[in-house]
Design a protein around this motif. Structure first.
Motif, PDB file in Angstrom:
ATOM      1  N   ALA A 144      38.125  61.992  59.163  1.00 32.72           N
ATOM      2  CA  ALA A 144      37.578  60.639  58.695  1.00 32.72           C
ATOM      3  C   ALA A 144      38.193  59.857  57.285  1.00 32.72           C
ATOM      4  CB  ALA A 144      35.918  60.578  58.189  1.00 32.72           C
ATOM      5  N   ARG A 145      38.787  60.322  56.342  1.00 38.07           N
ATOM      6  CA  ARG A 145      40.050  59.878  55.313  1.00 38.07           C
ATOM      7  C   ARG A 145      40.994  59.524  56.532  1.00 38.07           C
ATOM      8  NH1 ARG A 145      37.041  64.030  52.225  1.00 38.07           N
ATOM      9  NH2 ARG A 145      38.803  65.083  52.343  1.00 38.07           N
ATOM     10  N   GLN A 146      41.050  60.318  56.000  1.00 35.88           N
ATOM     11  CA  GLN A 146      42.496  59.810  57.664  1.00 35.88           C
ATOM     12  C   GLN A 146      42.545  58.925  57.988  1.00 35.88           C
ATOM     13  OE1 GLN A 146      45.704  61.357  56.674  1.00 35.88           O
ATOM     14  NE2 GLN A 146      44.585  62.450  54.722  1.00 35.88           N
ATOM     15  N   ILE A 147      41.579  58.427  59.297  1.00 37.08           N
ATOM     16  CA  ILE A 147      41.356  57.156  59.877  1.00 37.08           C
ATOM     17  C   ILE A 147      41.062  56.480  59.591  1.00 37.08           C
ATOM     18  CG2 ILE A 147      39.773  56.651  62.092  1.00 37.08           C
ATOM     19  CD1 ILE A 147      39.326  59.310  63.013  1.00 37.08           C
ATOM     20  N   ALA A 148      40.837  56.864  58.104  1.00 37.31           N
ATOM     21  CA  ALA A 148      39.871  55.201  57.599  1.00 37.31           C
ATOM     22  C   ALA A 148      41.631  54.792  56.785  1.00 37.31           C
ATOM     23  CB  ALA A 148      39.321  55.235  56.615  1.00 37.31           C
ATOM     24  N   ARG A 149      42.464  55.379  57.094  1.00 36.31           N
ATOM     25  CA  ARG A 149      44.195  54.839  56.001  1.00 36.31           C
ATOM     26  C   ARG A 149      44.842  54.224  56.924  1.00 36.31           C
ATOM     27  NH1 ARG A 149      43.734  60.318  53.504  1.00 36.31           N
ATOM     28  NH2 ARG A 149      43.142  60.215  51.374  1.00 36.31           N
ATOM     29  N   LEU A 150      44.179  54.124  58.273  1.00 34.71           N
ATOM     30  CA  LEU A 150      45.017  54.250  59.715  1.00 34.71           C
ATOM     31  C   LEU A 150      44.988  52.091  59.231  1.00 34.71           C
ATOM     32  CD1 LEU A 150      44.332  56.299  62.408  1.00 34.71           C
ATOM     33  CD2 LEU A 150      46.555  56.253  61.261  1.00 34.71           C
ATOM     34  N   ARG A 151      46.319  51.977  59.652  1.00 33.92           N
ATOM     35  CA  ARG A 151      45.824  50.044  59.030  1.00 33.92           C
ATOM     36  C   ARG A 151      46.162  48.526  60.018  1.00 33.92           C
ATOM     37  NH1 ARG A 151      43.844  51.924  55.534  1.00 33.92           N
ATOM     38  NH2 ARG A 151      44.357  52.053  53.209  1.00 33.92           N
ATOM     39  N   ARG A 152      45.958  47.931  60.217  1.00 36.79           N
ATOM     40  CA  ARG A 152      45.893  47.058  61.262  1.00 36.79           C
ATOM     41  C   ARG A 152      47.053  46.434  61.549  1.00 36.79           C
ATOM     42  NH1 ARG A 152      41.934  41.749  61.774  1.00 36.79           N
ATOM     43  NH2 ARG A 152      43.521  41.313  58.987  1.00 36.79           N
ATOM     44  N   PRO A 153      47.658  46.419  62.870  1.00 38.52           N
ATOM     45  CA  PRO A 153      49.064  45.594  62.325  1.00 38.52           C
ATOM     46  C   PRO A 153      48.929  44.369  63.346  1.00 38.52           C
ATOM     47  CG  PRO A 153      48.645  46.640  65.060  1.00 38.52           C
ATOM     48  CD  PRO A 153      46.683  47.358  64.041  1.00 38.52           C
ATOM     49  N   THR A 154      49.421  43.588  62.910  1.00 38.90           N
ATOM     50  CA  THR A 154      50.690  42.184  63.212  1.00 38.90           C
ATOM     51  C   THR A 154      50.052  42.325  64.902  1.00 38.90           C
ATOM     52  OG1 THR A 154      53.067  41.869  63.441  1.00 38.90           O
ATOM     53  CG2 THR A 154      51.467  41.695  61.282  1.00 38.90           C
ATOM     54  N   VAL A 155      49.691  40.974  65.606  1.00 40.66           N
ATOM     55  CA  VAL A 155      49.923  40.998  66.456  1.00 40.66           C
ATOM     56  C   VAL A 155      50.660  41.218  67.696  1.00 40.66           C
ATOM     57  CG1 VAL A 155      49.311  38.885  68.201  1.00 40.66           C
ATOM     58  CG2 VAL A 155      48.155  38.716  66.408  1.00 40.66           C
ATOM     59  N   ALA A 156      52.574  40.460  66.703  1.00 40.52           N
ATOM     60  CA  ALA A 156      53.550  41.177  67.498  1.00 40.52           C
ATOM     61  C   ALA A 156      53.645  42.851  67.301  1.00 40.52           C
ATOM     62  CB  ALA A 156      54.730  40.402  66.888  1.00 40.52           C
ATOM     63  N   ALA A 157      53.209  43.269  65.897  1.00 38.30           N
ATOM     64  CA  ALA A 157      53.152  44.592  66.426  1.00 38.30           C
ATOM     65  C   ALA A 157      52.033  45.502  67.455  1.00 38.30           C
ATOM     66  CB  ALA A 157      53.181  44.883  64.616  1.00 38.30           C
ATOM     67  N   TRP A 158      51.355  45.055  67.660  1.00 37.36           N
ATOM     68  CA  TRP A 158      50.628  45.221  67.888  1.00 37.36           C
ATOM     69  C   TRP A 158      50.893  45.318  69.502  1.00 37.36           C
ATOM     70  CZ3 TRP A 158      48.234  42.212  71.291  1.00 37.36           C
ATOM     71  CH2 TRP A 158      46.748  42.887  72.743  1.00 37.36           C
ATOM     72  N   LEU A 159      51.836  44.496  70.620  1.00 38.59           N
ATOM     73  CA  LEU A 159      52.673  44.366  71.673  1.00 38.59           C
ATOM     74  C   LEU A 159      53.405  45.394  71.806  1.00 38.59           C
ATOM     75  CD1 LEU A 159      52.080  40.659  71.719  1.00 38.59           C
ATOM     76  CD2 LEU A 159      51.077  41.645  73.211  1.00 38.59           C
ATOM     77  N   VAL A 160      54.026  45.381  70.497  1.00 34.86           N
ATOM     78  CA  VAL A 160      55.145  46.152  71.027  1.00 34.86           C
ATOM     79  C   VAL A 160      54.080  47.954  70.860  1.00 34.86           C
ATOM     80  CG1 VAL A 160      57.055  47.804  69.675  1.00 34.86           C
ATOM     81  CG2 VAL A 160      57.093  45.425  69.726  1.00 34.86           C
ATOM     82  N   ASN A 161      53.457  48.673  69.933  1.00 39.68           N
ATOM     83  CA  ASN A 161      52.514  49.771  70.201  1.00 39.68           C
ATOM     84  C   ASN A 161      51.943  50.008  71.420  1.00 39.68           C
ATOM     85  OD1 ASN A 161      53.062  49.975  67.629  1.00 39.68           O
ATOM     86  ND2 ASN A 161      51.625  49.203  66.681  1.00 39.68           N
TER      87      ASN A 161
END
Length: 325
Positions: A40-57
């Protein structure tokens, strides 16, 4: 240290940024309910990407084979640059434009199928394009792109570093430098030789120096040819990059125009619906008027018949009274 399940990470980083935090928090809550606070702690450390980064992901997660093609192309271009192979570089530059354009178009298509994604006109496709070009130039960016966990867009200022050959300026002084060690070997006078031997040795030395000068001249010629080829390759690259920028701008204009047309179509559809409603009401009114006209005509006929009957009765009565007189 516990790591979030890879499939969960992929699911989160393929989620549109506006829904990322809610999806991440729900995953954290699920891990805690499952009795796994470390995950749970590791998941909470995940950061939101920008829209452009999300498209590449999204490309890396949904179309990894296309991203792999991009990485292979980057390796080929770096190899061609190291070897200063101009024709191959021009060929690969054309492939680069096609591959990047195809990936940008695919990112737009994938986004269109994602609930909650921005509209086509608001997608930062230029940033996606810049990130893909950066992946072609920088192996570190390429690795991040392939991992599908990019947080922000990347950019580049040119395609990689071009290796420079180790060359030195060739001058006429080098002939003298080559002869000086022989003259500085010792302070003793050279042994006396026969005149014929001296002339043969001198001719041999002259031939050797001439061959060395020819070799240096050839190396200088090759260097100039390579520098011309390199200049030409860089010019081709700059022109290709300019064409790519123009094409990207044209695409953005096309997207904006398409959005305008779609808005106009939506307005026309609304007006069409209103017109259809008005037409339906007009048809109902016409049918009501037709029914009223039919009823009025029927009533008119009935009244006219009654009047004719009354007139006939009066006429008969008048004729009967005259006969009685």
């Amino acid at each position: 240290m516990a790591e979030p399940p890879p499939e969960l990470v992929q699911q989160l980083y393929s989620t549109p940024p506006d829904r990322f935090v809610a999806a991440r928090d729900a995953a954290v809550a699920d891990a805690r309910r499952a009795g796994d606070p470390a995950t749970a702690r590791q998941i909470a450390r995940l950061r939101r990407p920008t829209v452009a980064a999300w498209l590449v992901n999204l490309l890396a997660i949904r179309r990894p084979e296309l991203v792999a093609d991009l990485v292979q192309l980057a390796d080929a271009m770096r190899s061609a640059q190291r070897e200063l192979r101009g024709p191959r570089l021009r060929e690969l530059s054309g492939q680069r434009r096609a591959v990047v354009a195809a990936l940008v178009a695919e990112a737009r298509r994938l986004a269109a199928g994602e609930p909650g994604a921005p509209s086509a006109g608001k997608l930062p496709l230029a940033e996606v394009e810049a990130t893909l070009n950066a992946a072609l130039s920088d192996t570190g960016v390429a690795e991040q792109v392939q991992a599908g966990r990019l947080l922000r867009a990347a950019s580049y200022a040119g395609f990689g570093e071009v290796p420079r050959p180790q060359l030195r300026l060739v001058t006429g002084d080098e002939d003298e430098e080559e002869e000086r060690p022989a003259r500085r070997e010792t302070g003793r006078a050279p042994a006396q030789r026969a005149p014929g031997s001296d002339r043969a040795a001198e001719r041999a030395a002259q031939a050797e120096r001439a061959a060395e000068r020819a070799a240096r001249a050839e190396r200088a010629r090759q260097r100039r040819a390579l520098e011309r080829e390199l200049t030409k390759a860089r010019t081709e690259q700059e022109r290709a990059e300019s064409e790519l920028a123009d094409a990207a701008e044209a695409e953005r204009d096309g997207v904006a125009a398409l959005d305008d047309i779609e808005n106009e179509l939506a307005e026309l559809e609304r007006r069409r619906a209103v017109a259809e409603q008005e037409l339906s009401r007009a048809k109902l009114a016409r049918r009501g008027a037709e029914r009223a006209l039919t009823a009025a005509r029927r009533r008119t006929g009935e009244v006219e018949a009654a009047v004719e009957a009354l007139d006939a009765d009066e006429g008969a009565a008048g004729r009967g009274g005259g006969e009685a007189d």
